[in-house]
Design an enzyme around this catalytic site. Structure first.
Site, PDB file in Angstrom:
ATOM      1  NE  ARG A  90      -3.959  -2.037   0.313  1.00  0.00           N
ATOM      2  CZ  ARG A  90      -4.459  -2.776  -0.658  1.00  0.00           C
ATOM      3  NH1 ARG A  90      -4.004  -2.661  -1.893  1.00  0.00           N
ATOM      4  NH2 ARG A  90      -5.430  -3.626  -0.417  1.00  0.00           N
ATOM      5  CE  LYS A 126      -9.373  -3.165  -1.528  1.00  0.00           C
ATOM      6  NZ  LYS A 126      -9.069  -4.036  -2.657  1.00  0.00           N
TER       7      LYS A 126
HETATM    8  N1  LIG Z   1       3.907 -11.482  -1.078  1.00  0.00           N
HETATM    9  C1  LIG Z   1       3.387 -10.506  -1.800  1.00  0.00           C
HETATM   10  N2  LIG Z   1       3.982 -10.089  -2.925  1.00  0.00           N
HETATM   11  C2  LIG Z   1       3.476  -9.091  -3.648  1.00  0.00           C
HETATM   12  N3  LIG Z   1       2.335  -8.413  -3.318  1.00  0.00           N
HETATM   13  C3  LIG Z   1       1.697  -8.772  -2.206  1.00  0.00           C
HETATM   14  C4  LIG Z   1       2.169  -9.839  -1.385  1.00  0.00           C
HETATM   15  N4  LIG Z   1       1.322  -9.971  -0.327  1.00  0.00           N
HETATM   16  C5  LIG Z   1       0.370  -9.033  -0.497  1.00  0.00           C
HETATM   17  N5  LIG Z   1       0.574  -8.309  -1.611  1.00  0.00           N
HETATM   18  C6  LIG Z   1      -0.238  -7.203  -2.120  1.00  0.00           C
HETATM   19  O1  LIG Z   1      -0.638  -6.389  -1.023  1.00  0.00           O
HETATM   20  C7  LIG Z   1      -1.874  -5.754  -1.346  1.00  0.00           C
HETATM   21  C8  LIG Z   1      -2.776  -5.742  -0.155  1.00  0.00           C
HETATM   22  O2  LIG Z   1      -3.167  -7.055   0.168  1.00  0.00           O
HETATM   23  P1  LIG Z   1      -4.681  -7.364   0.594  1.00  0.00           P
HETATM   24  O3  LIG Z   1      -4.682  -8.751   1.149  1.00  0.00           O
HETATM   25  O4  LIG Z   1      -5.204  -6.246   1.429  1.00  0.00           O
HETATM   26  O5  LIG Z   1      -5.308  -7.420  -0.855  1.00  0.00           O
HETATM   27  P2  LIG Z   1      -6.715  -7.004  -1.441  1.00  0.00           P
HETATM   28  O6  LIG Z   1      -7.639  -6.576  -0.339  1.00  0.00           O
HETATM   29  O7  LIG Z   1      -7.149  -8.106  -2.337  1.00  0.00           O
HETATM   30  O8  LIG Z   1      -6.297  -5.730  -2.279  1.00  0.00           O
HETATM   31  P3  LIG Z   1      -6.083  -5.464  -3.831  1.00  0.00           P
HETATM   32  O9  LIG Z   1      -7.368  -4.912  -4.318  1.00  0.00           O
HETATM   33  O10 LIG Z   1      -4.962  -4.426  -3.889  1.00  0.00           O
HETATM   34  O11 LIG Z   1      -5.678  -6.778  -4.478  1.00  0.00           O
HETATM   35  C9  LIG Z   1      -2.457  -6.465  -2.551  1.00  0.00           C
HETATM   36  O12 LIG Z   1      -2.379  -5.585  -3.665  1.00  0.00           O
HETATM   37  C10 LIG Z   1      -1.550  -7.662  -2.752  1.00  0.00           C
HETATM   38  O13 LIG Z   1      -1.355  -7.968  -4.096  1.00  0.00           O
END
Ligand SMILES: Nc1ncnc2c1ncn2[C@@H]1O[C@H](COP(=O)(O)OP(=O)(O)OP(=O)(O)O)[C@@H](O)[C@H]1O
Length: 140
Positions: A90, A126
């Site tokens: 984020r 978010k």
């Molecule tokens: N190991 C990782 N490598 C790369 N990106 C990651 C990793 N873990 C989490 N993220 C990224 O961190 C962000 C936040 O994770 P979250 O679980 O809140 O996703 P989300 O609510 O599905 O959000 P988004 O709409 O951005 O996908 C996401 O965009 C996700 O892709």
């Protein structure tokens, strides 16, 4: 079935996300040229020279606990998971060009070591709500 899992609980790690601005445009330009090999060369150069990349890379930092491990039976991949990783992502997605955005926890550690930081104010993140973030401006 083999149940050996490789994973590690990390109490406190620093997670950096680094985006290359306009990477997709750059990649398309190179597609007809050596099928993207030049692109891989550039990525390797950036990783090898990470300390001197400001200008064409946008790093964003968070710290805290995370789990690291290998997942996948057919195509095993090392990755890290946890709130710290999501927050670093984020910091990246809400970042500003040519700025290094960090969380308040990172600010506290860096400020103690003499780094120069500027408060950005509250940023809407978010899944987290409003978070106070900082821009890293300079070394001690
Ligand atoms: N190991 C990782 N490598 C790369 N990106 C990651 C990793 N873990 C989490 N993220 C990224 O961190 C962000 C936040 O994770 P979250 O679980 O809140 O996703 P989300 O609510 O599905 O959000 P988004 O709409 O951005 O996908 C996401 O965009 C996700 O892709």
């Amino acid at each position: 079935m083999k149940l050996d899992l490789y994973y590690q609980d990390c109490e406190n790690i620093c997670v950096t996300f680094a985006t290359i601005p306009n990477f997709s445009e750059f990649y398309i330009e190179l597609e007809g040229n050596n099928e993207g090999v030049e692109c891989l060369r550039l990525l390797n150069e950036i990783i090898a020279d990470f300390d001197n990349v400001s200008g064409y890379i946008l790093p964003c930092i968070s710290i805290g606990p995370a789990v690291a491990g290998v997942i996948g039976a057919r195509k095993p991949q090392y990755d890290i998971w946890g709130n710290t990783v999501n927050v670093a992502s984020r910091m990246d997605s809400t970042g500003k060009p040519d700025h290094i955005q960090v969380t308040k926890d990172v600010y506290s550690i860096l400020a103690e070591h003499g780094y120069v930081l500027e408060c950005r104010g509250m940023v809407s993140i978010k899944g987290k709500g409003e978070m106070l973030t900082y821009f890293l401006l300079g070394k001690p």
